[in-house]
Scaffold this active site. Structure first.
Site, PDB file in Angstrom:
ATOM      1  N   THR A   3      39.400  16.803  -1.875  1.00 17.95           N
ATOM      2  CA  THR A   3      38.243  17.419  -2.546  1.00 17.95           C
ATOM      3  C   THR A   3      38.784  18.513  -3.463  1.00 17.95           C
ATOM      4  OG1 THR A   3      38.022  19.077  -0.827  1.00 17.95           O
ATOM      5  CG2 THR A   3      36.781  17.029  -0.509  1.00 17.95           C
TER       6      THR A   3
ATOM      7  N   TYR B  12      47.998  26.355   6.619  1.00 18.10           N
ATOM      8  CA  TYR B  12      46.539  26.563   6.708  1.00 18.10           C
ATOM      9  C   TYR B  12      46.251  28.033   7.026  1.00 18.10           C
ATOM     10  CZ  TYR B  12      41.659  25.112   7.245  1.00 18.10           C
ATOM     11  OH  TYR B  12      40.301  24.961   7.085  1.00 18.10           O
TER      12      TYR B  12
ATOM     13  N   LYS C  36      38.439  29.530  10.697  1.00 17.99           N
ATOM     14  CA  LYS C  36      37.742  28.372  11.285  1.00 17.99           C
ATOM     15  C   LYS C  36      37.574  28.548  12.798  1.00 17.99           C
ATOM     16  CE  LYS C  36      37.090  25.573   7.684  1.00 17.99           C
ATOM     17  NZ  LYS C  36      35.749  25.520   7.033  1.00 17.99           N
TER      18      LYS C  36
HETATM   19  P1  NAD Z   1      34.751  21.574  -2.005  1.00 21.77           P
HETATM   20  O1  NAD Z   1      35.629  22.373  -2.885  1.00 21.77           O
HETATM   21  O2  NAD Z   1      34.125  20.381  -2.578  1.00 21.77           O
HETATM   22  O3  NAD Z   1      33.638  22.488  -1.336  1.00 21.77           O
HETATM   23  C1  NAD Z   1      33.841  23.838  -1.018  1.00 21.77           C
HETATM   24  C2  NAD Z   1      32.587  24.539  -1.434  1.00 21.77           C
HETATM   25  O4  NAD Z   1      32.632  25.917  -1.069  1.00 21.77           O
HETATM   26  C3  NAD Z   1      32.365  24.506  -2.952  1.00 21.77           C
HETATM   27  O5  NAD Z   1      31.127  23.903  -3.216  1.00 21.77           O
HETATM   28  C4  NAD Z   1      32.361  25.958  -3.348  1.00 21.77           C
HETATM   29  O6  NAD Z   1      31.462  26.230  -4.410  1.00 21.77           O
HETATM   30  C5  NAD Z   1      31.893  26.587  -2.043  1.00 21.77           C
HETATM   31  N1  NAD Z   1      32.140  28.027  -1.986  1.00 21.77           N
HETATM   32  C6  NAD Z   1      33.310  28.705  -1.890  1.00 21.77           C
HETATM   33  N2  NAD Z   1      33.094  30.034  -1.923  1.00 21.77           N
HETATM   34  C7  NAD Z   1      31.750  30.206  -2.041  1.00 21.77           C
HETATM   35  C8  NAD Z   1      30.898  31.332  -2.132  1.00 21.77           C
HETATM   36  N3  NAD Z   1      31.379  32.595  -2.142  1.00 21.77           N
HETATM   37  N4  NAD Z   1      29.556  31.131  -2.242  1.00 21.77           N
HETATM   38  C9  NAD Z   1      29.052  29.870  -2.256  1.00 21.77           C
HETATM   39  N5  NAD Z   1      29.803  28.771  -2.167  1.00 21.77           N
HETATM   40  C10 NAD Z   1      31.142  28.929  -2.070  1.00 21.77           C
HETATM   41  O7  NAD Z   1      35.666  21.178  -0.737  1.00 21.77           O
HETATM   42  P2  NAD Z   1      35.295  20.491   0.654  1.00 21.77           P
HETATM   43  O8  NAD Z   1      36.583  19.953   1.147  1.00 21.77           O
HETATM   44  O9  NAD Z   1      34.124  19.624   0.492  1.00 21.77           O
HETATM   45  O10 NAD Z   1      34.949  21.742   1.573  1.00 21.77           O
HETATM   46  C11 NAD Z   1      33.727  21.872   2.281  1.00 21.77           C
HETATM   47  C12 NAD Z   1      33.976  22.374   3.702  1.00 21.77           C
HETATM   48  O11 NAD Z   1      34.676  21.381   4.417  1.00 21.77           O
HETATM   49  C13 NAD Z   1      34.821  23.647   3.801  1.00 21.77           C
HETATM   50  O12 NAD Z   1      34.304  24.467   4.823  1.00 21.77           O
HETATM   51  C14 NAD Z   1      36.177  23.113   4.211  1.00 21.77           C
HETATM   52  O13 NAD Z   1      36.902  24.078   4.911  1.00 21.77           O
HETATM   53  C15 NAD Z   1      35.743  21.983   5.111  1.00 21.77           C
HETATM   54  N6  NAD Z   1      36.763  20.973   5.413  1.00 21.77           N
HETATM   55  C16 NAD Z   1      37.438  20.356   4.390  1.00 21.77           C
HETATM   56  C17 NAD Z   1      38.401  19.402   4.700  1.00 21.77           C
HETATM   57  C18 NAD Z   1      39.192  18.725   3.609  1.00 21.77           C
HETATM   58  O14 NAD Z   1      40.288  18.220   3.904  1.00 21.77           O
HETATM   59  N7  NAD Z   1      38.713  18.647   2.365  1.00 21.77           N
HETATM   60  C19 NAD Z   1      38.648  19.064   6.035  1.00 21.77           C
HETATM   61  C20 NAD Z   1      37.922  19.705   7.043  1.00 21.77           C
HETATM   62  C21 NAD Z   1      36.977  20.652   6.704  1.00 21.77           C
HETATM   63  O1  0WE Z   2      39.452  24.050   4.636  1.00 21.13           O
HETATM   64  C1  0WE Z   2      40.190  23.477   3.861  1.00 21.13           C
HETATM   65  C2  0WE Z   2      40.520  24.084   2.510  1.00 21.13           C
HETATM   66  C3  0WE Z   2      39.848  25.390   2.310  1.00 21.13           C
HETATM   67  C4  0WE Z   2      40.314  26.199   1.138  1.00 21.13           C
HETATM   68  C5  0WE Z   2      40.965  25.707   0.012  1.00 21.13           C
HETATM   69  C6  0WE Z   2      41.303  26.566  -1.018  1.00 21.13           C
HETATM   70  C7  0WE Z   2      42.051  26.098  -2.239  1.00 21.13           C
HETATM   71  C8  0WE Z   2      41.826  26.988  -3.437  1.00 21.13           C
HETATM   72  C9  0WE Z   2      40.054  27.549   1.207  1.00 21.13           C
HETATM   73  N1  0WE Z   2      40.374  28.397   0.219  1.00 21.13           N
HETATM   74  C10 0WE Z   2      40.998  27.924  -0.886  1.00 21.13           C
HETATM   75  N2  0WE Z   2      41.308  28.828  -1.874  1.00 21.13           N
HETATM   76  C11 0WE Z   2      41.742  28.440  -3.092  1.00 21.13           C
HETATM   77  O2  0WE Z   2      42.037  29.305  -3.958  1.00 21.13           O
HETATM   78  N3  0WE Z   2      40.746  22.281   4.243  1.00 21.13           N
HETATM   79  C12 0WE Z   2      40.536  21.813   5.597  1.00 21.13           C
HETATM   80  C13 0WE Z   2      41.635  21.476   3.386  1.00 21.13           C
HETATM   81  C14 0WE Z   2      43.023  21.899   3.673  1.00 21.13           C
HETATM   82  O3  0WE Z   2      43.556  23.012   3.128  1.00 21.13           O
HETATM   83  C15 0WE Z   2      44.828  23.169   3.625  1.00 21.13           C
HETATM   84  C16 0WE Z   2      45.105  22.131   4.521  1.00 21.13           C
HETATM   85  C17 0WE Z   2      43.944  21.315   4.559  1.00 21.13           C
HETATM   86  C18 0WE Z   2      43.758  20.079   5.376  1.00 21.13           C
HETATM   87  C19 0WE Z   2      45.755  24.164   3.378  1.00 21.13           C
HETATM   88  C20 0WE Z   2      46.994  24.104   4.010  1.00 21.13           C
HETATM   89  C21 0WE Z   2      47.283  23.083   4.898  1.00 21.13           C
HETATM   90  C22 0WE Z   2      46.345  22.079   5.163  1.00 21.13           C
END
Ligand code: NAD
Ligand code: 0WE
Length: 258
Positions: A195, A157, A164
């Site tokens: 996602t 991560y 974060k």
């Molecule tokens: P997602 O890919 O569906 O959403 C990520 C969003 O970020 C996308 O809509 C993308 O367009 C937007 N984004 C990235 N760069 C951007 C920019 N420069 N301007 C505008 N928008 C931008 O994935 P998600 O998992 O729904 O992620 C949403 C949030 O949840 C993130 O902050 C992620 O870190 C957090 N999160 C995700 C998880 C997981 O496991 N999926 C767990 C905990 C927290």
């Molecule tokens: O916040 C996240 C993912 C955020 C994310 C994902 C990507 C993939 C594509 C940020 N930047 C990028 N850039 C890219 O080019 N999560 C909480 C999901 C997530 O991501 C991980 C996790 C978990 C959980 C990455 C490594 C280990 C665990």
């Protein structure tokens, strides 16, 4: 009557119907909220349009959170539809992919570090700044999405965990700064969910399996569960809660020996 009746909410971060922000939108719509959406790129517009349609919204605006002009334009445009705003959902995170694999110190660069912090943390402050005027006098609420990697090291991560941690501190400083005008600021810390953002991650599948096996509830969380918690935090039911991080992770974060 839903507990989000008469609430107007801007949702930033929908990229697909599996986005956490889509779960938030659906939960808030179910509780009577009126929604507006943004999309990052033209490629994503169609999907956001579809969700807007499904949730009775006619406001869909372009927004790259790395661009102050676009941020200001969103609120100018929103002001033409609405005379005020009750909540902003920030569900955005980004780091260059090559920084999310390998030894943290080896793979982290100055450029990647700054970009991750800009998009994943500062953008929340930037939205609060630009949306502040529209949120005056309404007991508004700001909400962001975080992950356990802010407070524990999670393999790969990497810089996202540092970003974060910044985001969670940002929640506390924003809560203190905006509290006197009635605006609350919180985060939901979600467990891992498949996602688009997760699909780019190596071995995400085994992380989901591990979480499922070890969480107290023995199941992973859904965007619906995260959405319901988000709706609660942005509603008047949570009027005593600010500056906080609410874990929606089936209890994973309480474990000492996972
Ligand atoms: P997602 O890919 O569906 O959403 C990520 C969003 O970020 C996308 O809509 C993308 O367009 C937007 N984004 C990235 N760069 C951007 C920019 N420069 N301007 C505008 N928008 C931008 O994935 P998600 O998992 O729904 O992620 C949403 C949030 O949840 C993130 O902050 C992620 O870190 C957090 N999160 C995700 C998880 C997981 O496991 N999926 C767990 C905990 C927290
Ligand atoms: O916040 C996240 C993912 C955020 C994310 C994902 C990507 C993939 C594509 C940020 N930047 C990028 N850039 C890219 O080019 N999560 C909480 C999901 C997530 O991501 C991980 C996790 C978990 C959980 C990455 C490594 C280990 C665990």
């Amino acid at each position: 009557m839903g507990f989000m009746q008469n609430k107007r909410v801007l949702i930033v971060g929908v990229a697909s119907d599996r986005s956490i922000a889509a779960g938030v939108a659906k939960a808030m719509h179910a509780q009577g909220a009126e929604l507006a959406f943004t999309y990052q790129t033209d490629k994503l517009k169609k999907r956001v349009d579809k969700l807007a349609d499904a949730t009775g919204s006619e406001i869909v605006l372009p927004l790259d959170v790395g661009d102050d002009q676009q941020i200001n334009d969103v609120f100018t445009e929103l002001g033409k539809h609405w005379d005020g705003l009750d909540a902003i959902i920030h569900s955005v995170g980004f780091a260059p992919r090559e920084l999310l694999e390998g030894n943290y110190v080896d793979v982290t660069t100055r450029e990647g570090f700054l970009l991750a912090h800009e998009i994943s943390s500062y953008s929340f402050t930037a939205l609060a700044k630009a949306g502040r005027e529209m949120m005056q006098g309404r007991n508004g609420s700001l909400l962001t999405m975080t992950y356990l990697g802010a407070v524990r090291t999670i393999k790969n991560y990497n810089v996202m965990g540092v970003a974060k941690a910044s985001l969670e501190a940002n929640v506390r400083y924003m809560a203190e700064a905006l509290g006197p005008e009635g605006t609350r600021v919180n985060a939901v810390s979600a467990g891992p969910i498949r996602t688009l953002a997760a699909s780019g991650i190596n071995d995400f599948r085994s992380m989901l399996a591990e979480a499922e096996a070890k969480t107290p509830l023995r199941r992973n969380v859904t965007i619906e569960q995260v959405g319901n918690a988000a709706a609660f935090l942005c509603s008047d039911l949570a009027s005593g809660i600010t500056g906080d991080v609410l874990y929606v992770d089936s209890g994973y974060h309480i474990l000492g020996m996972a």
